[in-house]
Structure formats: C-alpha cells, structure tokens
Design an enzyme around this catalytic site. Structure first.
Site, PDB file in Angstrom:
ATOM      1  N   ALA A  49      28.199  45.923 -14.556  1.00 43.37           N
ATOM      2  CA  ALA A  49      27.746  46.364 -15.729  1.00 43.37           C
ATOM      3  C   ALA A  49      26.336  46.933 -15.631  1.00 43.37           C
ATOM      4  O   ALA A  49      25.790  47.726 -16.245  1.00 43.37           O
ATOM      5  CB  ALA A  49      27.789  45.375 -16.734  1.00 43.37           C
ATOM      6  N   GLN A  50      25.566  46.023 -14.872  1.00 44.39           N
ATOM      7  CA  GLN A  50      24.005  46.346 -14.875  1.00 44.39           C
ATOM      8  C   GLN A  50      23.693  47.542 -14.218  1.00 44.39           C
ATOM      9  O   GLN A  50      22.805  48.286 -14.603  1.00 44.39           O
ATOM     10  CB  GLN A  50      23.317  45.202 -13.973  1.00 44.39           C
ATOM     11  CG  GLN A  50      23.002  43.869 -14.624  1.00 44.39           C
ATOM     12  CD  GLN A  50      21.992  44.233 -15.880  1.00 44.39           C
ATOM     13  OE1 GLN A  50      21.075  45.068 -15.897  1.00 44.39           O
ATOM     14  NE2 GLN A  50      22.043  43.607 -17.154  1.00 44.39           N
TER      15      GLN A  50
ATOM     16  N   GLU B 243      37.777  34.056 -12.787  1.00 43.43           N
ATOM     17  CA  GLU B 243      37.823  33.702 -14.320  1.00 43.43           C
ATOM     18  C   GLU B 243      39.216  33.520 -14.986  1.00 43.43           C
ATOM     19  O   GLU B 243      39.398  32.463 -15.646  1.00 43.43           O
ATOM     20  CB  GLU B 243      36.864  34.605 -15.182  1.00 43.43           C
ATOM     21  CG  GLU B 243      35.736  34.670 -14.532  1.00 43.43           C
ATOM     22  CD  GLU B 243      34.272  35.559 -14.921  1.00 43.43           C
ATOM     23  OE1 GLU B 243      33.323  35.713 -14.803  1.00 43.43           O
ATOM     24  OE2 GLU B 243      35.013  36.555 -15.770  1.00 43.43           O
TER      25      GLU B 243
ATOM     26  N   ASP C 176      30.501  53.533 -13.476  1.00 42.71           N
ATOM     27  CA  ASP C 176      31.519  53.168 -12.420  1.00 42.71           C
ATOM     28  C   ASP C 176      32.127  54.653 -11.912  1.00 42.71           C
ATOM     29  O   ASP C 176      32.724  54.389 -10.724  1.00 42.71           O
ATOM     30  CB  ASP C 176      32.589  52.241 -12.976  1.00 42.71           C
ATOM     31  CG  ASP C 176      32.481  51.078 -13.092  1.00 42.71           C
ATOM     32  OD1 ASP C 176      31.279  50.580 -13.023  1.00 42.71           O
ATOM     33  OD2 ASP C 176      33.289  50.097 -13.895  1.00 42.71           O
TER      34      ASP C 176
END
Length: 425
Positions: free
Chosen positions: A315-316, A167, A297
């Site tokens: 994140a999920q 990204e 995490d």
C-alpha cells in the site's frame, strides 16, 4: 489538462485527492466498482468481524463537491493511444494523460482446478463469498452424520504465508477457540484443523527473521499447522495436492498465494515487464508511450537505486507514487521540471491474533512483537481508512470483538440468483 485514472485503489484515489481544486486540471476516475475499499482488512470482512461498509466508501460520495473530480463506473476494454482515447464497456473517454492504477489480481500460476475451486482473497466480493462459503459449510457440518465429510467441511487450508495468509489463519484460530464450540455445540466432538502452507522456508518472507520466528511461534501456539517448503499443485474433488506428494482433504482452500498485474489491449507488449507489470521510467511514465503513466501494484519501476528489482506491491508504494505523480502533474501544468519517484520505506507489519502482531521499522532498524506491535497495527490501519465514518465504525466493531471475543455479523446474505439455486442446500 484532462487526466483519466483507471482504478480507484490506494494509488488512484491518492492521486485524485492530491489534485482536488487544482486549477487547470480536470480528473476523471474510472473503476469497475462504485466504491473504494481497504484491502488490508478484507480478511476481517471474510471472517465476519467487520461489515463491508466499515472498510468501503462510495466514490461519488467522496467526490461530492469537488468540482474538478468526476467518477465513471465502467470496465476498460481498450486503449487507443494514437487518438488519446479509451474504450469502456459503456462508452469512450478522451484524455491528455492516462494513468493506470489498476492494482493486481489473484494469480493461480496456471492451475485451473485451483482457480475454479479455491476461495480467493483479493476483493471485497471475494471476502463476502468466502464468508458465505465458510458459514454455509459450518451449517452443513452441524447436521452432517458422516465423520469424514464433516472433517472436510471443518478443515481449512490457507495457501500463502504472506501477511494476508498469516492474518486470516490467526483469525480462524481465534474463532475456533472463542466462537466455534460455543455456537456450534454439535461440533464439539469433531476436530477442526487449520493449515497454513507456503513454498518458502519461512512465513512473512519479506520481513525480518525475528518477525518470521515470532509469527511461526505465535501461530503454532494458536494451533495452526504451518507447512513450509510446501507448494499447492492441484485442488480437485475436495483434495489439496502438494508438490511433495502429500494431500489434505478439505472443502475450504483459501488462496492468498500470489498476484499478477493485468494486460490491456492497446498498450505495447514491450511496455510490460515481470509479472505483467507496466515498466516505467523514474517519473512513472510507461516505457514506449508518450502520455501514459502507471502507479501502484501495476507499475514496475527499476530506477530506484534502493529497489533495483522494482518496488514491493504494498500500500505505501501505491500511496507515495500517487502523491508524487499528482505533484508532477502540478509541476507539468506550470512548465516546471518533474521530480523522480523515491520510495520511503516506513516498515512492514502483520497481525497474528488478539494482542499478537509483529512490526519491522527500517529507520532506525527496530522490531516489535506482542501487545505493543498489535496496538501499532491497529492504529496504523485505523488512520489509513478513507473517512472518519469508516474509522469510527471499524473501531466500534474492534472494541466489541476485543472485549466480547466475538462479533454478531455472521449472517449468510446471498444475491437472489444464488439464493434460488441454493434453496435445496
């Protein structure tokens, strides 16, 4: 029931949110910052397409009016399990249940020169430092007469071919195409190269082969030089050294290549597993402890049959573990049986550039690319922001960037103590 949560990221905040106004439960969230931020979009802050307030929000503002939620700003120094107490840099807290939601930090794999000289991409502070560094280097390049030095100032090496690396590389390529020559005409005769390097044989290695191939093709068309099966082994004197003997001269090495969890004093050594993550049972209770939990995490859970090597650090997983643990605390408060955590994989995605993204859905197994995938990425990230205010501000900035192919947020704003030392620059 006194619950203390260490860390206010996806896992910690979702755990706290689910316990709002729950009778018999009091929650204290501890974080070293006084704000929550949205990590998937920090690269847009780093490239000056979003302002920091678009992806962050103060904890105290969020907790306002929620009587059973409190916030404490501080750094965890030590855990004292025998006394159910934690030691912070500014005091102590007692708990009945302690939850670690401390996320992960940048890992440099023991390379001290890389740690000292590269630009990390993990926190909001990292994003602001990166933005300032890149903008200052552009200003230096604009007045630099030495062509080799100017090339080093304009060359960008991004280490790490995961979503963040892809990204940020795509964003730099878009900026080079639409902004650089327009705002810096002095640089029109100087080449600016963007490299994306990764030790694997594909970018976005956890995603489908179709996503990997589509991403590689899109990045190449944007002018990004992708170097696979290539690992960084050192970075010194403005030179990036690779394991295959190659080198690239640059003043901009952006590190998005790896993360590791953190070790805390007071947690038994045998409670840690791979990557310094805390090993837990099916209910997220840390192995070797009685009332300490880990989510997100920092958690290594090997009890999920679909993920025998542990869940991905995304994140999920953090969100779902936070919600599941909150429900288990409610059940615990009612003396009912707890429910083991089971991860529901909703898919993965990455944005590459304007109208370019890839999306993988597991059930049913589907792959999308291009404009449709780009819209999905924008929508998911927009609704995932913590407040309506964040969503509105981010959407507004995105619309400006989309139609103008630009943003007006490229200001170099430095703290006073740094400004004093940089007056001569």
């Amino acid at each position: 029931m006194e619950i203390v949560i260490i860390g206010g990221g996806f896992a910690g905040l979702n755990l706290a949110k689910e316990l709002v106004n729950e009778k018999g439960i009091n929650v204290t969230l501890v974080d070293k910052n006084n704000y929550n931020f949205f990590p998937p979009l920090i690269y847009q802050v780093a490239t000056a397409f979003l302002e920091p307030s678009s992806i962050s929000y103060p904890f105290r503002k969020f907790f306002s009016g929620k009587k059973n939620l409190q916030f404490r700003m501080g750094n965890l120094l030590k855990v004292n399990p025998s006394e159910n107490k934690i030691i912070l840099n500014n005091g102590e807290l007692k708990y009945d249940y302690l939850v670690f939601a401390t996320g992960a930090e940048t890992s440099y794999f023991g390379m001290e020169n890389v740690k000292k000289n590269a630009i990390p991409m993990k926190t909001l502070n990292d994003a602001i430092v990166m933005r300032n560094t890149l903008l200052k280097n552009l200003e230096k390049a604009a007045i630099c007469k030495d062509i080799r030095e100017r090339r080093k100032l304009l060359t960008i090496v991004v280490a790490g071919g995961g979503p963040t690396g892809v990204e940020v590389s795509g964003m730099f390529a878009e900026m080079r195409k639409n902004i650089l020559l327009k705002e810096y005409p002095e640089l029109s005769t100087t080449a600016s190269n963007i490299y994306l390097v990764d030790g694997a044989n594909a970018v976005l290695s956890p995603m489908s082969k179709a996503s990997q191939e589509d991403t590689l093709e899109a990045l190449t068309k944007l002018g990004v030089v992708v170097k696979l099966n290539t690992t960084v082994v050192d970075y010194i004197d403005d030179t990036v050294y690779f394991g295959n003997g190659e080198t690239i001269q640059t003043k901009n090495l952006i590190w998005a290549a790896g993360v590791s969890a953190k070790i805390f004093e007071g947690i038994p050594a045998e409670s840690y597993g791979r990557g310094k993550r805390m090993a837990t049972d099916a209910f997220n209770k840390v192995n070797g402890t009685e009332n300490i939990f880990a989510i997100g995490d920092t958690c290594l859970q090997l009890t999920d049959a679909d993920f025998p090597n542990g869940h991905p650090q995304v994140a999920q997983v953090a969100i779902q573990q936070g919600i599941n643990l909150a429900n288990n605390f409610k059940l615990m408060n009612q003396s009912k049986a707890l429910k083991p955590f089971k991860y529901n994989d909703k898919g993965s995605m990455a944005i590459i550039g304007k109208n370019k993204a890839v999306v993988d859905l597991p059930k049913p197994k589907m792959h999308f690319k291009g404009f449709f995938a780009w819209v999905i990425w924008l929508f998911i990230h927009l609704i995932s922001l913590i407040t309506y205010r964040n969503r509105i501000k981010t959407f507004f900035n995105w619309m400006i960037a989309y139609f103008a192919k630009d943003q007006s947020l490229r200001m170099i704003i430095r703290p006073d103590k740094k400004a004093k030392s940089e007056k001569q620059e």
